[in-house]
Design a protein around this motif. Structure first.
Motif, PDB file in Angstrom:
ATOM      1  N   GLY A   1      -5.874 -26.588 -24.094  1.00 65.03           N
ATOM      2  CA  GLY A   1      -5.899 -25.174 -24.458  1.00 65.03           C
ATOM      3  C   GLY A   1      -7.290 -24.844 -24.992  1.00 65.03           C
ATOM      4  O   GLY A   1      -8.244 -25.620 -24.818  1.00 65.03           O
TER       5      GLY A   1
ATOM      6  N   PHE B   1      -8.453 -24.863 -27.990  1.00 68.09           N
ATOM      7  CA  PHE B   1      -8.957 -25.836 -28.966  1.00 68.09           C
ATOM      8  C   PHE B   1      -9.425 -27.117 -28.272  1.00 68.09           C
ATOM      9  O   PHE B   1     -10.505 -27.632 -28.565  1.00 68.09           O
ATOM     10  CB  PHE B   1      -7.884 -26.148 -30.019  1.00 68.09           C
ATOM     11  CG  PHE B   1      -7.935 -25.233 -31.208  1.00 68.09           C
ATOM     12  CD1 PHE B   1      -7.699 -23.875 -31.060  1.00 68.09           C
ATOM     13  CD2 PHE B   1      -8.232 -25.702 -32.475  1.00 68.09           C
ATOM     14  CE1 PHE B   1      -7.764 -23.012 -32.156  1.00 68.09           C
ATOM     15  CE2 PHE B   1      -8.297 -24.856 -33.583  1.00 68.09           C
ATOM     16  CZ  PHE B   1      -8.056 -23.514 -33.420  1.00 68.09           C
ATOM     17  N   GLY B   2      -8.601 -27.644 -27.374  1.00 66.67           N
ATOM     18  CA  GLY B   2      -8.947 -28.908 -26.723  1.00 66.67           C
ATOM     19  C   GLY B   2     -10.167 -28.785 -25.823  1.00 66.67           C
ATOM     20  O   GLY B   2     -11.046 -29.660 -25.828  1.00 66.67           O
TER      21      GLY B   2
ATOM     22  N   ASP C   1      -3.451 -33.200 -20.351  1.00 64.07           N
ATOM     23  CA  ASP C   1      -2.522 -32.111 -20.679  1.00 64.07           C
ATOM     24  C   ASP C   1      -1.196 -32.384 -19.995  1.00 64.07           C
ATOM     25  O   ASP C   1      -1.174 -32.756 -18.824  1.00 64.07           O
ATOM     26  CB  ASP C   1      -3.063 -30.755 -20.235  1.00 64.07           C
ATOM     27  CG  ASP C   1      -2.316 -29.606 -20.922  1.00 64.07           C
ATOM     28  OD1 ASP C   1      -2.912 -28.947 -21.788  1.00 64.07           O
ATOM     29  OD2 ASP C   1      -1.118 -29.388 -20.617  1.00 64.07           O
TER      30      ASP C   1
ATOM     31  N   ALA D   1      -1.152 -28.236 -17.609  1.00 65.99           N
ATOM     32  CA  ALA D   1      -2.465 -27.960 -17.016  1.00 65.99           C
ATOM     33  C   ALA D   1      -3.284 -27.147 -18.006  1.00 65.99           C
ATOM     34  O   ALA D   1      -2.731 -26.569 -18.947  1.00 65.99           O
ATOM     35  CB  ALA D   1      -2.264 -27.177 -15.715  1.00 65.99           C
TER      36      ALA D   1
ATOM     37  N   ALA E   1      -0.322 -21.712 -25.309  1.00 68.06           N
ATOM     38  CA  ALA E   1      -0.551 -20.393 -25.929  1.00 68.06           C
ATOM     39  C   ALA E   1      -1.867 -19.773 -25.470  1.00 68.06           C
ATOM     40  O   ALA E   1      -2.030 -18.553 -25.511  1.00 68.06           O
ATOM     41  CB  ALA E   1      -0.541 -20.527 -27.449  1.00 68.06           C
ATOM     42  N   SER E   2      -2.807 -20.611 -25.006  1.00 67.61           N
ATOM     43  CA  SER E   2      -4.128 -20.098 -24.628  1.00 67.61           C
ATOM     44  C   SER E   2      -4.149 -19.416 -23.270  1.00 67.61           C
ATOM     45  O   SER E   2      -5.218 -18.970 -22.838  1.00 67.61           O
ATOM     46  CB  SER E   2      -5.158 -21.228 -24.640  1.00 67.61           C
ATOM     47  OG  SER E   2      -5.185 -21.854 -25.895  1.00 67.61           O
TER      48      SER E   2
ATOM     49  N   LEU F   1      -9.867 -10.119 -30.197  1.00 68.26           N
ATOM     50  CA  LEU F   1     -10.756 -10.896 -31.077  1.00 68.26           C
ATOM     51  C   LEU F   1     -11.190  -9.954 -32.200  1.00 68.26           C
ATOM     52  O   LEU F   1     -12.179  -9.237 -32.083  1.00 68.26           O
ATOM     53  CB  LEU F   1     -11.968 -11.402 -30.298  1.00 68.26           C
ATOM     54  CG  LEU F   1     -11.655 -12.108 -28.953  1.00 68.26           C
ATOM     55  CD1 LEU F   1     -12.943 -12.425 -28.198  1.00 68.26           C
ATOM     56  CD2 LEU F   1     -10.841 -13.379 -29.176  1.00 68.26           C
TER      57      LEU F   1
ATOM     58  N   LEU G   1      -0.235 -35.332 -17.764  1.00 68.07           N
ATOM     59  CA  LEU G   1      -0.111 -36.542 -18.597  1.00 68.07           C
ATOM     60  C   LEU G   1       0.264 -36.132 -20.011  1.00 68.07           C
ATOM     61  O   LEU G   1      -0.416 -35.298 -20.630  1.00 68.07           O
ATOM     62  CB  LEU G   1      -1.423 -37.320 -18.634  1.00 68.07           C
ATOM     63  CG  LEU G   1      -1.819 -38.068 -17.357  1.00 68.07           C
ATOM     64  CD1 LEU G   1      -3.112 -38.818 -17.602  1.00 68.07           C
ATOM     65  CD2 LEU G   1      -0.714 -39.017 -16.916  1.00 68.07           C
TER      66      LEU G   1
ATOM     67  N   ALA H   1       1.011 -37.195 -23.978  1.00 65.36           N
ATOM     68  CA  ALA H   1       0.916 -38.187 -25.059  1.00 65.36           C
ATOM     69  C   ALA H   1       2.249 -38.210 -25.782  1.00 65.36           C
ATOM     70  O   ALA H   1       2.743 -37.166 -26.210  1.00 65.36           O
ATOM     71  CB  ALA H   1      -0.202 -37.810 -26.018  1.00 65.36           C
TER      72      ALA H   1
ATOM     73  N   ALA I   1      -2.822 -30.302 -29.224  1.00 62.43           N
ATOM     74  CA  ALA I   1      -1.644 -30.040 -28.389  1.00 62.43           C
ATOM     75  C   ALA I   1      -0.898 -28.787 -28.830  1.00 62.43           C
ATOM     76  O   ALA I   1       0.320 -28.686 -28.669  1.00 62.43           O
ATOM     77  CB  ALA I   1      -0.719 -31.255 -28.417  1.00 62.43           C
TER      78      ALA I   1
ATOM     79  N   GLY J   1       5.865 -16.106 -29.453  1.00 71.19           N
ATOM     80  CA  GLY J   1       5.286 -14.777 -29.278  1.00 71.19           C
ATOM     81  C   GLY J   1       5.406 -14.331 -27.834  1.00 71.19           C
ATOM     82  O   GLY J   1       5.315 -15.151 -26.914  1.00 71.19           O
TER      83      GLY J   1
ATOM     84  N   TRP K   1       5.207 -12.593 -20.560  1.00 70.29           N
ATOM     85  CA  TRP K   1       4.736 -13.941 -20.894  1.00 70.29           C
ATOM     86  C   TRP K   1       5.174 -14.302 -22.310  1.00 70.29           C
ATOM     87  O   TRP K   1       5.225 -13.434 -23.199  1.00 70.29           O
ATOM     88  CB  TRP K   1       3.205 -13.947 -20.793  1.00 70.29           C
ATOM     89  CG  TRP K   1       2.528 -15.198 -21.221  1.00 70.29           C
ATOM     90  CD1 TRP K   1       2.292 -16.305 -20.451  1.00 70.29           C
ATOM     91  CD2 TRP K   1       1.956 -15.481 -22.509  1.00 70.29           C
ATOM     92  NE1 TRP K   1       1.611 -17.246 -21.186  1.00 70.29           N
ATOM     93  CE2 TRP K   1       1.398 -16.773 -22.451  1.00 70.29           C
ATOM     94  CE3 TRP K   1       1.865 -14.768 -23.702  1.00 70.29           C
ATOM     95  CZ2 TRP K   1       0.765 -17.361 -23.533  1.00 70.29           C
ATOM     96  CZ3 TRP K   1       1.240 -15.356 -24.794  1.00 70.29           C
ATOM     97  CH2 TRP K   1       0.692 -16.644 -24.697  1.00 70.29           C
TER      98      TRP K   1
ATOM     99  N   PHE L   1      -2.966 -20.459 -34.788  1.00 72.53           N
ATOM    100  CA  PHE L   1      -1.980 -19.422 -35.127  1.00 72.53           C
ATOM    101  C   PHE L   1      -2.264 -18.139 -34.350  1.00 72.53           C
ATOM    102  O   PHE L   1      -2.337 -18.153 -33.136  1.00 72.53           O
ATOM    103  CB  PHE L   1      -1.968 -19.207 -36.643  1.00 72.53           C
ATOM    104  CG  PHE L   1      -0.780 -18.421 -37.144  1.00 72.53           C
ATOM    105  CD1 PHE L   1       0.443 -18.459 -36.463  1.00 72.53           C
ATOM    106  CD2 PHE L   1      -0.869 -17.641 -38.291  1.00 72.53           C
ATOM    107  CE1 PHE L   1       1.546 -17.730 -36.928  1.00 72.53           C
ATOM    108  CE2 PHE L   1       0.233 -16.912 -38.761  1.00 72.53           C
ATOM    109  CZ  PHE L   1       1.425 -16.955 -38.077  1.00 72.53           C
TER     110      PHE L   1
ATOM    111  N   GLY M   1      -6.287 -18.037 -32.715  1.00 75.19           N
ATOM    112  CA  GLY M   1      -6.816 -19.278 -32.150  1.00 75.19           C
ATOM    113  C   GLY M   1      -7.866 -19.088 -31.076  1.00 75.19           C
ATOM    114  O   GLY M   1      -8.837 -19.848 -31.002  1.00 75.19           O
TER     115      GLY M   1
ATOM    116  N   ALA N   1      -2.800 -11.478 -33.016  1.00 74.52           N
ATOM    117  CA  ALA N   1      -1.719 -10.919 -32.210  1.00 74.52           C
ATOM    118  C   ALA N   1      -0.621 -11.951 -32.019  1.00 74.52           C
ATOM    119  O   ALA N   1      -0.846 -13.116 -32.114  1.00 74.52           O
ATOM    120  CB  ALA N   1      -2.257 -10.504 -30.864  1.00 74.52           C
TER     121      ALA N   1
END
Ligand SMILES: Cc1cc2nc3c(=O)[nH]c(=O)nc-3n(C[C@H](O)[C@H](O)[C@H](O)COP(=O)(O)OP(=O)(O)OC[C@H]3O[C@@H](n4cnc5c(N)ncnc54)[C@H](O)[C@@H]3O)c2cc1C
Length: 374
Positions: A12, A14-15, A33, A36, A41-42, A49, A173, A175, A199, A220, A292, A322, A325, A374
């Motif tokens: 996402g 962050f990753g 991931d 994918a 959430a991303s 923003l 994949l 974890a 994750a 959400g 979504w 949150f 992000g 949001a």
């Protein structure tokens, strides 16, 4: 799986930003991931923003402001190197004022914004432009700092950039467990100098042996309406509602249900769409082309949770985005990349996963004030 310096779990915002930050510091990086890139959430349609309200300041508000200010340069570099558009644009925002008290609060905020927001401003307008009408009997609180981005396009561009820098992204994949410098993927234990748990809301379960009760999912829902917004269209924020004009339509969000993590939409989303149409009549008749849902990673502190996991050398957390992000992921990743490379970093102490209950306390209070996300 070939060993890397850094193994990132979750592709996402962050990753992927973390992967890039590590690659740019000369480390080899693999991202896995379970689905994918952008599947969590991303990958949603909203992409607002927006800064925190300027009058009640906190380390989190400050971190987010710095992130918003630094983002255009990062996005310009990302788009230039990949040739892919992310839909980023500083479109500004309007908050419709419903009564005299809200108007007075907005007037008081203007001075605080002038103090806190470098190069940006807040002001009041009496009415919205005809092409982008808005029900606002007491005028509009406007700002020119709020921006928008297409989160899915961002993830796509980041994935290309990671590959261009020599990183590997392996979809499909999962974890199952993590530990100091290792992750169990299927039946295999994969080692890396740094294992980064990015994750999303599932990070909390993976990290639970070291950070019990660190967070939970918050479901959400959002929608995309088919409509070409006028060039002057800005983002609109009301309580529990965002209307965000994008190049490919207008996004409307969001519901918020704690401890729910399915991917279903329901009547609550239809209610949000109805409120959006009532507030902004230009949306009347625009068909819904995407419904979504996903779960936000909501840390117990309601703040980002980024940094080395205590008692587990080589294990790092990158979560807690949150409601903001997408806006802060690049800044969190930059700090985490520096931490992994043992360089100085700009992550406030409060967000390090050291002592969650104590770190949580100040944010509980601060967050009850207006949250921008949001
Ligand atoms: C309706 C809604 C509207 C939002 N609007 C905004 C907004 O306007 N602005 C904003 O800034 N933020 C917004 N957010 C919040 C933002 O989307 C999140 O904070 C951010 O996307 C979190 O990014 P992440 O990388 O931590 O998690 P995710 O994007 O969820 O990524 C986590 C990834 O990890 C993968 N994964 C999970 N478990 C495993 C495992 N065990 N092994 C391997 N992979 C795994 C998942 O498949 C997923 O791809 C919104 C969220 C929602 C739900």
């Amino acid at each position: 799986m070939q060993a890397s310096d850094v193994l990132v779990i979750g592709a996402g915002a962050f990753g992927l930003w973390t992967a890039l930050a590590c690659l740019e510091r000369g480390m080899s990086v693999t991202v896995i991931d379970e689905r994918a890139p952008g599947a969590g959430a991303s990958g949603g349609p909203v992409g607002a923003l927006a800064p925190h309200a300027p009058e009640r300041w906190s380390a989190k508000a400050d971190f987010q402001l710095r992130a918003l200010v630094s983002l255009p340069e990062r996005i310009a570099a990302l788009e230039a190197r990949t040739g892919l558009a992310t839909g980023y644009r500083r479109i500004g925002r309007a908050v419709p004022l419903a009564d005299a008290a809200q108007r007075a609060q907005a007037e008081a905020r203007i001075a605080a914004a002038a103090r806190r927001w470098p190069g940006a401003r807040m002001w009041i307008e009496e009415r919205a432009p005809e092409a982008w009408p808005l029900a606002a009997p007491w005028g509009l609180q406007r700002d020119d700092l709020t921006a928008r981005i297409d989160p899915a396009a961002l993830c796509a561009a980041l994935s290309v950039a990671v590959a261009q820098e020599g990183g590997r992204i392996l979809p499909g994949l999962r974890a199952r467990r993590v530990g100091p410098g290792w992750a169990q993927i299927g039946a295999r234990r994969v080692r890396a100098r740094a294992v980064v748990v990015a994750a999303g809301w599932r990070s909390f379960a993976l990290l639970a042996p070291w950070l019990p009760g660190a967070g939970e999912p918050e479901h959400g829902q959002a929608a995309l309406l088919a409509m070409r917004p006028p060039p002057e269209a800005f983002a609109i924020q009301a309580r529990g509602l965002w209307i965000v004009p994008h190049a490919r339509g207008v996004a409307v969000g969001s519901t918020a249900t704690r401890r729910r993590a399915d991917r279903r939409t329901d009547a609550a989303l239809e209610a949000v769409i109805g409120r959006a149409r009532a507030l902004c009549p230009a949306l009347e008749g625009a068909p819904v082309i995407r419904r979504w849902a996903a779960a936000r990673p909501r840390a117990a502190s309601r703040a980002p949770l980024v940094g080395p996991v205590p008692g587990a050398q080589g294990l790092f957390a990158a979560t807690g985005g949150f409601k903001i992000g997408v806006a802060i992921a690049h800044a969190a990743a930059e700090a985490l990349g520096a931490m992994i490379a043992r360089q100085p970093h700009a992550m406030p102490d409060e967000f390090l996963p050291r002592n969650l209950p104590r770190a949580a306390a100040p944010w509980r209070r601060a967050e009850r004030s207006e949250a921008p996300g949001a």
